[in-house]
Write a protein that holds these residues in place. Sequence first.
Motif, short mmCIF file in Angstrom:
data_model
loop_
_atom_site.label_atom_id
_atom_site.label_comp_id
_atom_site.label_asym_id
_atom_site.label_seq_id
_atom_site.Cartn_x
_atom_site.Cartn_y
_atom_site.Cartn_z
N LEU A 177 2.58 5.93 6.30
CA LEU A 177 1.31 5.27 6.02
C LEU A 177 0.65 4.80 7.31
O LEU A 177 -0.53 5.03 7.53
CB LEU A 177 1.49 4.08 5.07
N ARG A 178 1.41 4.14 8.17
CA ARG A 178 0.86 3.63 9.43
C ARG A 178 0.30 4.78 10.28
O ARG A 178 -0.77 4.64 10.88
CB ARG A 178 1.92 2.85 10.21
N LYS A 179 0.99 5.89 10.31
CA LYS A 179 0.52 7.06 11.07
C LYS A 179 -0.82 7.55 10.52
O LYS A 179 -1.75 7.83 11.26
CB LYS A 179 1.56 8.17 11.01
N CYS A 211 0.84 -1.20 0.00
CA CYS A 211 0.00 0.00 0.00
C CYS A 211 0.87 1.25 0.00
O CYS A 211 0.65 2.18 -0.78
CB CYS A 211 -0.92 -0.02 1.22
N ALA A 212 1.89 1.28 0.87
CA ALA A 212 2.80 2.42 0.95
C ALA A 212 3.52 2.62 -0.37
O ALA A 212 3.71 3.75 -0.84
CB ALA A 212 3.80 2.23 2.09
N GLN A 213 3.92 1.52 -0.99
CA GLN A 213 4.63 1.58 -2.28
C GLN A 213 3.72 2.16 -3.36
O GLN A 213 4.13 3.02 -4.13
CB GLN A 213 5.10 0.18 -2.66
N ILE A 214 2.48 1.71 -3.41
CA ILE A 214 1.51 2.21 -4.40
C ILE A 214 1.31 3.71 -4.23
O ILE A 214 1.25 4.46 -5.19
CB ILE A 214 0.17 1.45 -4.29
N LEU A 215 1.21 4.15 -2.97
CA LEU A 215 0.94 5.56 -2.66
C LEU A 215 2.20 6.43 -2.73
O LEU A 215 2.10 7.65 -2.75
CB LEU A 215 0.32 5.69 -1.28
N LEU A 219 4.48 6.46 -0.35
CA LEU A 219 4.71 6.90 1.02
C LEU A 219 5.69 5.98 1.73
O LEU A 219 5.79 4.80 1.39
CB LEU A 219 3.40 6.89 1.82
N ASN A 220 6.34 6.51 2.73
CA ASN A 220 7.12 5.70 3.65
C ASN A 220 6.13 4.85 4.45
O ASN A 220 5.05 5.33 4.81
CB ASN A 220 7.92 6.64 4.56
N ARG A 221 6.48 3.61 4.76
CA ARG A 221 5.56 2.73 5.48
C ARG A 221 5.18 3.32 6.84
O ARG A 221 4.04 3.22 7.28
CB ARG A 221 6.17 1.34 5.65
N LEU A 232 -8.03 3.22 10.52
CA LEU A 232 -8.02 2.16 9.50
C LEU A 232 -7.14 0.98 9.86
O LEU A 232 -6.92 0.10 9.04
CB LEU A 232 -7.61 2.74 8.14
N MET A 233 -6.59 0.99 11.07
CA MET A 233 -5.80 -0.16 11.50
C MET A 233 -6.12 -0.54 12.92
O MET A 233 -6.85 0.02 13.59
CB MET A 233 -4.31 0.03 11.33
#
Length: 119
Positions: A109-111, A98-102, A104-106, A118-119
């Motif tokens: 993304l988690r933040k 997901c992070a790669q698609i967007l 973003l740094n993983r 969403l998590m």
Amino acid sequence: MAPHVQYNASHSHKSAENPTDYYKEDYHRSNHDVKPSLESTSHIHEPLRVHVERVVRQYFAMLGDEIPTDLYELILKEIEQPLLSVVLEKSRGNQTKCAQILGLNRGTLRKKLKTYGLM
């Protein structure tokens, strides 16, 4: 919408006559309503920017003479949550993918996922 997003202080109550409440949580359609509404329009193949421009123009038309505050942040938050949700779904919950698609740094993304629950 995340509760920390600021709204114009002069709009303290919700009503159909108060268009600044348009983007607040109570006025959102469920995700199940989105696909049928898109399919029923002739605008389905237009670029995203055209849809965004249309919605922003409608928002200002609904406001009339009122001037919103923090509109940039409001729109980014409105777009970011469904974007994260859909990409996470398409990556089958794989946060690295997901992070790669967007792009973003993983960790970023988690933040963001935590911000939107969403998590």
